[in-house]
Design a protein around this motif. Structure first.
Motif, mmCIF file in Angstrom:
data_model
loop_
_atom_site.group_PDB
_atom_site.id
_atom_site.type_symbol
_atom_site.label_atom_id
_atom_site.label_comp_id
_atom_site.label_asym_id
_atom_site.label_seq_id
_atom_site.Cartn_x
_atom_site.Cartn_y
_atom_site.Cartn_z
ATOM 1 N N LYS A 15 27.537 36.345 31.960
ATOM 2 C CA LYS A 15 26.931 36.323 33.326
ATOM 3 C C LYS A 15 27.695 35.249 33.975
ATOM 4 O O LYS A 15 27.977 35.120 35.179
ATOM 5 N N GLN A 16 28.055 33.794 33.153
ATOM 6 C CA GLN A 16 28.731 32.723 33.750
ATOM 7 C C GLN A 16 30.134 33.053 34.233
ATOM 8 O O GLN A 16 30.519 32.711 35.269
ATOM 9 N N GLU A 17 30.874 33.988 33.343
ATOM 10 C CA GLU A 17 32.199 34.348 33.836
ATOM 11 C C GLU A 17 32.068 35.359 34.974
ATOM 12 O O GLU A 17 32.955 35.160 35.800
ATOM 13 N N HIS A 18 31.173 36.162 34.934
ATOM 14 C CA HIS A 18 30.936 37.035 36.296
ATOM 15 C C HIS A 18 30.694 36.219 37.535
ATOM 16 O O HIS A 18 31.454 36.272 38.421
ATOM 17 N N LEU A 19 29.972 35.061 37.477
ATOM 18 C CA LEU A 19 29.889 34.214 38.636
ATOM 19 C C LEU A 19 31.219 33.615 38.958
ATOM 20 O O LEU A 19 31.519 33.318 40.284
ATOM 21 N N SER A 20 31.580 33.166 38.067
ATOM 22 C CA SER A 20 32.986 32.357 38.242
ATOM 23 C C SER A 20 34.049 33.467 38.799
ATOM 24 O O SER A 20 34.676 33.000 39.746
ATOM 25 N N LEU A 21 34.124 34.762 38.481
ATOM 26 C CA LEU A 21 34.919 35.547 38.870
ATOM 27 C C LEU A 21 34.753 35.762 40.257
ATOM 28 O O LEU A 21 35.507 35.984 41.331
ATOM 29 N N PHE A 26 35.782 35.281 46.167
ATOM 30 C CA PHE A 26 35.515 34.796 47.310
ATOM 31 C C PHE A 26 36.573 33.735 48.141
ATOM 32 O O PHE A 26 37.269 33.979 49.236
ATOM 33 N N LYS A 27 37.282 32.960 47.096
ATOM 34 C CA LYS A 27 38.175 32.017 47.447
ATOM 35 C C LYS A 27 39.553 32.693 47.994
ATOM 36 O O LYS A 27 40.063 32.089 49.046
ATOM 37 N N ARG A 48 39.447 44.003 38.961
ATOM 38 C CA ARG A 48 39.069 44.674 37.658
ATOM 39 C C ARG A 48 38.596 43.853 36.735
ATOM 40 O O ARG A 48 37.639 44.333 35.594
ATOM 41 N N ASP A 49 38.698 42.321 36.683
ATOM 42 C CA ASP A 49 38.291 41.517 35.656
ATOM 43 C C ASP A 49 36.699 41.542 35.783
ATOM 44 O O ASP A 49 35.799 41.790 34.748
ATOM 45 N N ILE A 50 36.226 41.612 37.150
ATOM 46 C CA ILE A 50 34.865 41.657 37.528
ATOM 47 C C ILE A 50 34.250 43.161 36.767
ATOM 48 O O ILE A 50 33.048 43.046 36.266
ATOM 49 N N ALA A 51 34.797 44.110 37.001
ATOM 50 C CA ALA A 51 34.552 45.569 36.448
ATOM 51 C C ALA A 51 34.525 45.350 35.028
ATOM 52 O O ALA A 51 33.424 45.974 34.450
#
Length: 63
Positions: A15-21, A26-27, A48-51
């Protein structure tokens, strides 16, 4: 990012990785809109990483 690496992480870490991605995505979108992004292919890589993270999260939460 490899799926095997993600499978070894806990749900909280994923979940933390997801928020970071999402923040990174966004940036990159803001940089693209202002014309500062030179490596536009990275936007697709982050998507793709988010997926991948979402897929592994669903696998872990289904069990």
């Amino acid at each position: 990012m490899k799926a095997n690496d993600l499978r070894s992480k806990s749900v909280d870490e994923l979940k933390q990785e997801h928020l970071s991605l999402l923040e990174q995505q966004f940036k990159q979108r803001m940089k693209k809109a202002s014309g500062q992004l030179s490596k536009t292919h990275e936007i697709g890589n982050v998507r793709r990483d988010i997926a991948r993270v979402n897929t592994i999260l669903r696998e872990k939460q289904g069990n």
